[in-house]
Write an enzyme that holds these catalytic residues in place. Structure first.
Site, PDB file in Angstrom:
ATOM      1  N   LEU A   7      -4.476  -3.340 -16.143  1.00  0.00           N
ATOM      2  CA  LEU A   7      -5.268  -4.445 -16.683  1.00  0.00           C
ATOM      3  C   LEU A   7      -4.879  -5.754 -16.003  1.00  0.00           C
ATOM      4  O   LEU A   7      -3.709  -6.133 -15.986  1.00  0.00           O
ATOM      5  CB  LEU A   7      -5.056  -4.584 -18.187  1.00  0.00           C
ATOM      6  CG  LEU A   7      -5.416  -3.360 -19.037  1.00  0.00           C
ATOM      7  CD1 LEU A   7      -5.419  -3.728 -20.516  1.00  0.00           C
ATOM      8  CD2 LEU A   7      -6.772  -2.783 -18.631  1.00  0.00           C
ATOM      9  N   ALA A   9      -7.486  -8.572 -15.947  1.00  0.00           N
ATOM     10  CA  ALA A   9      -8.696  -9.391 -16.057  1.00  0.00           C
ATOM     11  C   ALA A   9      -8.464 -10.718 -16.760  1.00  0.00           C
ATOM     12  O   ALA A   9      -9.301 -11.603 -16.717  1.00  0.00           O
ATOM     13  CB  ALA A   9      -9.788  -8.604 -16.787  1.00  0.00           C
ATOM     14  N   ARG A  14      -1.625 -19.758 -19.919  1.00  0.00           N
ATOM     15  CA  ARG A  14      -0.318 -20.391 -20.109  1.00  0.00           C
ATOM     16  C   ARG A  14       0.442 -20.623 -18.794  1.00  0.00           C
ATOM     17  O   ARG A  14       1.457 -21.295 -18.782  1.00  0.00           O
ATOM     18  CB  ARG A  14       0.535 -19.545 -21.073  1.00  0.00           C
ATOM     19  CG  ARG A  14       0.121 -19.739 -22.527  1.00  0.00           C
ATOM     20  CD  ARG A  14       0.777 -18.713 -23.435  1.00  0.00           C
ATOM     21  NE  ARG A  14       0.146 -17.397 -23.327  1.00  0.00           N
ATOM     22  CZ  ARG A  14       0.627 -16.299 -23.888  1.00  0.00           C
ATOM     23  NH1 ARG A  14       1.754 -16.331 -24.559  1.00  0.00           N
ATOM     24  NH2 ARG A  14      -0.018 -15.150 -23.768  1.00  0.00           N
ATOM     25  N   GLY A  78     -11.083  -8.337 -24.904  1.00  0.00           N
ATOM     26  CA  GLY A  78      -9.908  -7.691 -25.483  1.00  0.00           C
ATOM     27  C   GLY A  78      -9.404  -6.540 -24.631  1.00  0.00           C
ATOM     28  O   GLY A  78     -10.094  -6.058 -23.728  1.00  0.00           O
ATOM     29  N   GLY A 101      -1.012  -5.774 -15.473  1.00  0.00           N
ATOM     30  CA  GLY A 101      -0.720  -6.594 -14.293  1.00  0.00           C
ATOM     31  C   GLY A 101       0.344  -7.642 -14.548  1.00  0.00           C
ATOM     32  O   GLY A 101       0.934  -8.159 -13.607  1.00  0.00           O
ATOM     33  N   ARG A 330      11.930 -18.617  16.625  1.00  0.00           N
ATOM     34  CA  ARG A 330      10.547 -18.452  16.155  1.00  0.00           C
ATOM     35  C   ARG A 330       9.974 -17.120  16.637  1.00  0.00           C
ATOM     36  O   ARG A 330      10.559 -16.434  17.464  1.00  0.00           O
ATOM     37  CB  ARG A 330       9.717 -19.643  16.644  1.00  0.00           C
ATOM     38  CG  ARG A 330      10.115 -20.934  15.933  1.00  0.00           C
ATOM     39  CD  ARG A 330       9.490 -22.144  16.587  1.00  0.00           C
ATOM     40  NE  ARG A 330       8.047 -21.978  16.744  1.00  0.00           N
ATOM     41  CZ  ARG A 330       7.308 -22.698  17.584  1.00  0.00           C
ATOM     42  NH1 ARG A 330       7.878 -23.629  18.358  1.00  0.00           N
ATOM     43  NH2 ARG A 330       6.013 -22.496  17.678  1.00  0.00           N
ATOM     44  N   LYS A 348      11.193 -19.824  21.252  1.00  0.00           N
ATOM     45  CA  LYS A 348       9.911 -19.265  20.825  1.00  0.00           C
ATOM     46  C   LYS A 348       9.373 -18.327  21.888  1.00  0.00           C
ATOM     47  O   LYS A 348       9.401 -18.662  23.075  1.00  0.00           O
ATOM     48  CB  LYS A 348       8.915 -20.406  20.595  1.00  0.00           C
ATOM     49  CG  LYS A 348       7.576 -19.928  20.077  1.00  0.00           C
ATOM     50  CD  LYS A 348       6.404 -20.731  20.613  1.00  0.00           C
ATOM     51  CE  LYS A 348       5.992 -20.295  22.002  1.00  0.00           C
ATOM     52  NZ  LYS A 348       4.701 -20.843  22.451  1.00  0.00           N
ATOM     53  N   ALA A 420      21.938 -31.631  36.751  1.00  0.00           N
ATOM     54  CA  ALA A 420      21.630 -32.261  35.459  1.00  0.00           C
ATOM     55  C   ALA A 420      20.551 -33.320  35.621  1.00  0.00           C
ATOM     56  O   ALA A 420      20.459 -33.985  36.654  1.00  0.00           O
ATOM     57  CB  ALA A 420      22.892 -32.881  34.881  1.00  0.00           C
TER      58      ALA A 420
HETATM   59  C1  UD1 Z   1      -0.853  -7.032 -25.875  1.00  0.00           C
HETATM   60  C2  UD1 Z   1      -0.915  -6.028 -27.031  1.00  0.00           C
HETATM   61  C3  UD1 Z   1       0.343  -6.153 -27.868  1.00  0.00           C
HETATM   62  C4  UD1 Z   1       1.557  -5.927 -27.000  1.00  0.00           C
HETATM   63  C5  UD1 Z   1       1.540  -6.875 -25.793  1.00  0.00           C
HETATM   64  C6  UD1 Z   1       2.636  -6.451 -24.829  1.00  0.00           C
HETATM   65  C7  UD1 Z   1      -3.267  -5.700 -27.629  1.00  0.00           C
HETATM   66  C8  UD1 Z   1      -4.363  -6.054 -28.567  1.00  0.00           C
HETATM   67  N1  UD1 Z   1      -2.086  -6.303 -27.835  1.00  0.00           N
HETATM   68  O1  UD1 Z   1      -0.840  -8.336 -26.431  1.00  0.00           O
HETATM   69  O2  UD1 Z   1       0.335  -5.191 -28.911  1.00  0.00           O
HETATM   70  O3  UD1 Z   1       2.735  -6.106 -27.762  1.00  0.00           O
HETATM   71  O4  UD1 Z   1       0.297  -6.781 -25.076  1.00  0.00           O
HETATM   72  O5  UD1 Z   1       2.760  -7.348 -23.750  1.00  0.00           O
HETATM   73  O6  UD1 Z   1      -3.465  -4.876 -26.748  1.00  0.00           O
HETATM   74  N2  UD1 Z   1      -6.564  -8.258 -20.546  1.00  0.00           N
HETATM   75  C9  UD1 Z   1      -7.733  -7.931 -19.928  1.00  0.00           C
HETATM   76  N3  UD1 Z   1      -8.912  -8.153 -20.583  1.00  0.00           N
HETATM   77  C10 UD1 Z   1      -8.967  -8.691 -21.826  1.00  0.00           C
HETATM   78  C11 UD1 Z   1      -7.741  -9.039 -22.441  1.00  0.00           C
HETATM   79  C12 UD1 Z   1      -6.554  -8.796 -21.798  1.00  0.00           C
HETATM   80  O7  UD1 Z   1      -7.732  -7.419 -18.807  1.00  0.00           O
HETATM   81  O8  UD1 Z   1     -10.071  -8.850 -22.341  1.00  0.00           O
HETATM   82  C13 UD1 Z   1      -5.284  -7.977 -19.844  1.00  0.00           C
HETATM   83  C14 UD1 Z   1      -4.518  -9.244 -19.513  1.00  0.00           C
HETATM   84  O9  UD1 Z   1      -4.848  -9.715 -18.224  1.00  0.00           O
HETATM   85  C15 UD1 Z   1      -3.067  -8.751 -19.563  1.00  0.00           C
HETATM   86  C16 UD1 Z   1      -3.120  -7.605 -20.576  1.00  0.00           C
HETATM   87  O10 UD1 Z   1      -4.457  -7.222 -20.673  1.00  0.00           O
HETATM   88  O11 UD1 Z   1      -2.661  -8.210 -18.308  1.00  0.00           O
HETATM   89  C17 UD1 Z   1      -2.558  -7.995 -21.933  1.00  0.00           C
HETATM   90  O12 UD1 Z   1      -3.344  -9.042 -22.476  1.00  0.00           O
HETATM   91  P1  UD1 Z   1      -2.675 -10.195 -23.315  1.00  0.00           P
HETATM   92  O13 UD1 Z   1      -3.745 -11.112 -23.771  1.00  0.00           O
HETATM   93  O14 UD1 Z   1      -1.526 -10.772 -22.573  1.00  0.00           O
HETATM   94  O15 UD1 Z   1      -2.166  -9.342 -24.584  1.00  0.00           O
HETATM   95  P2  UD1 Z   1      -1.020  -9.714 -25.577  1.00  0.00           P
HETATM   96  O16 UD1 Z   1      -1.505 -10.739 -26.543  1.00  0.00           O
HETATM   97  O17 UD1 Z   1       0.202 -10.011 -24.827  1.00  0.00           O
HETATM   98 CA    CA Z   2       0.794 -10.450 -22.447  1.00  0.00          CA
END
Ligand code: UD1
Ligand code: CA
Length: 452
Positions: A7, A9, A14, A78, A101, A330, A348, A420
């Site tokens: 994942l 996306a 932050r 999500g 990721g 270099r 170089k 020189a």
């Molecule tokens: C998530 C888990 C949480 C866990 C934590 C661990 C869920 C609902 N919660 O929370 O239980 O303890 O990870 O680190 O799964 N992402 C997408 N698409 C989306 C949302 C997120 O690709 O629509 C990816 C983000 O880029 C990231 C990962 O999913 O790589 C986690 O998303 P993030 O929003 O950081 O989840 P947490 O709130 O940390």
């Molecule tokens: Ca996270």
């Protein structure tokens, strides 16, 4: 067969950065690249990257990775919704491993444990015990068995006190995963499709949820901001330094070394403080690296010493040589054995033969320097005419005096001596002294100007 879903996306708000979170560098590589490398070590059938925010930039960065598959999540609805974008195209006969990721330090051993003990029709879930579980999904167990994951935002005070957390990493049958994902809803505090809700569903369906605990919290830490990025950097550098010491490398201070790439060392290598290695660097036996050096994509052979404060990039350095202090090598520098490159010397795209010395304040570019040549202080090759680069050739045994300008293209023949201060624009014959200087004059009536 194994299908891995990573994942990537999310926006990473932050981080406060224009660069998407998964491209932020950790030990010189994007976060996502660490996860891809770990994934590849598991020899999967396929790897999906779920991309959304700045997706094109991410695809571009990994375009040479032709075996990656890309699944777009147009809107970030999500983690469950994100997984669905890839899972729907995975064969029901495969097993799916879900990675993140922004969780780059997870080890191959831990993931192998998760996969190896897996029971058919269940879910294997990676959990971790954290001193402070704030923000994470909590693991709900009854009589020791995992029953559900409650997100921090949904948890009661009692649930918030649970310190076993969901790492997000899980492994299960792809067919079942799709079935559960299709039943998700977004009736929760964030209005998102939570991947974590599939745990409760699986339990209701009578599937077994097997929890595996990570070795430590460090390997499953999620990186959400620059502070966590810096923490992960230190953790990773500490591991890399420990690996080197186990192989027999002496590090004067393991906390003051940075490896942003791959460093390979022979026997009895010594590395002083504040050294940065980038890209692919190989050090032979008995190589000694002084303090404050930056060494990138280079090869340094046995028994060579690099004194303090050098910048070495794309160079090959032979055996028994001495470089620096304050030298700059270099790309395209190829030094043979027993060469001396001293302070404030820049080289170089040049080869330098055995036993040659360039000890002070020189620029050597686009040159072929033979064996046993001595180049005096302040000598430079004038390799550029404003439009093109030209070659300077200095043959075996030549002696170039101090402050010489060699206007390329020019050849200094074998055992030639250049006086020189000469500006040499025509080739100099072998075994002769060649000079280019105006006559020295003394002016009797001259007086120093006085301050007015
Ligand atoms: C998530 C888990 C949480 C866990 C934590 C661990 C869920 C609902 N919660 O929370 O239980 O303890 O990870 O680190 O799964 N992402 C997408 N698409 C989306 C949302 C997120 O690709 O629509 C990816 C983000 O880029 C990231 C990962 O999913 O790589 C986690 O998303 P993030 O929003 O950081 O989840 P947490 O709130 O940390
Ligand atoms: Ca996270």
């Amino acid at each position: 067969m194994l299908s891995i879903i990573i994942l990537a996306a999310g926006k990473g708000t932050r981080m406060n950065s224009l660069l998407p979170k998964v491209l932020q560098p950790l030990a010189g590589k994007p976060l996502l690249e660490h996860v891809i490398c770990t994934s590849k070590a598991l020899k999967p059938h396929e790897i999906f990257i779920v991309h959304g925010f700045a997706g094109e930039l991410i695809q571009q960065r990994f375009q040479s990775n032709l075996d990656l598959k890309w699944a777009q999540q147009k809107e970030q609805l999500g983690t469950g919704h994100a997984v669905m974008q890839a899972a729907k195209t995975i064969s029901n006969k495969n097993n799916a491993l879900i990675l993140y990721g922004d969780v780059p330090l997870v080890s191959i051993e831990t993931l192998s444990l998760l996969i190896e003990g897996h029971q058919d029709n269940g879910i294997s879930l990676l959990t971790a015990l954290l001193p402070y579980a704030d923000g994470y999904g909590r693991i709900i167990r009854h009589d020791g068995d995992i029953k559900a994951i409650i997100e921090d935002s949904e948890a009661t005070d009692a649930e918030k006190r649970i310190n076993e957390i969901n790492t997000g990493i899980m492994y299960c049958d792809a067919g079942q995963l799709n079935n559960w994902l299709n039943r998700l809803n977004n009736n929760n505090a964030k209005g998102e499709y939570y991947l974590t809700d599939i745990i409760g569903m699986a339990v209701k369906d009578g599937a077994k949820v097997r929890g595996i605990k990570a070795k430590n919290w460090e390997e499953v830490m999620g990186i959400n901001d620059k502070k966590e990025l810096a923490t992960a950097e230190r953790l990773l550098q500490k591991d890399l330094a420990e690996d080197l010491m186990e192989q027999g490398v002496s590090l004067l201070d393991p906390a003051r070394l940075d490896i942003r790439g791959t460093l390979t060392c022979g026997k009895d290598v010594i590395i002083d403080v504040n050294v940065i290695f980038e890209g692919e660097v190989r050090l032979g036996d008995n190589v000694n690296i002084g303090p404050n050096n930056i060494i990138r994509n280079s090869k340094i052979h046995n028994n060579t010493i690099i004194h303090a404060n050098c910048h070495i990039d794309g160079a090959i350095i032979g055996q028994k040589s001495a470089i620096g202090p304050y030298a700059r090598l270099r790309p395209g520098t190829d030094l043979k054995d027993n060469v001396k490159i001293g302070n404030f010397v820049e080289v170089k795209k040049s080869t330098v033969g055995e036993n040659t010395k360039i000890n002070h304040l020189s620029y050597i570019g686009d040159a072929k320097v033979g064996t046993s040549v001595n180049i005096g202080a302040g000598t430079i090759t004038c390799n550029y005419d404003g439009a093109n680069k030209h070659i300077t050739e200095i043959k075996e045994g030549a002696f170039i005096g101090s402050g010489v300008e060699l206007v390329a293209p020019v050849v200094i023949e074998k055992n030639a001596t250049i006086g020189a201060g000469s500006t040499i624009s025509k080739s100099a014959p072998k075994e002769r002294l060649t000079l280019e200087r105006s006559k020295q004059t003394t002016h009797d009536n001259w007086q120093r100007p006085k301050k007015s």
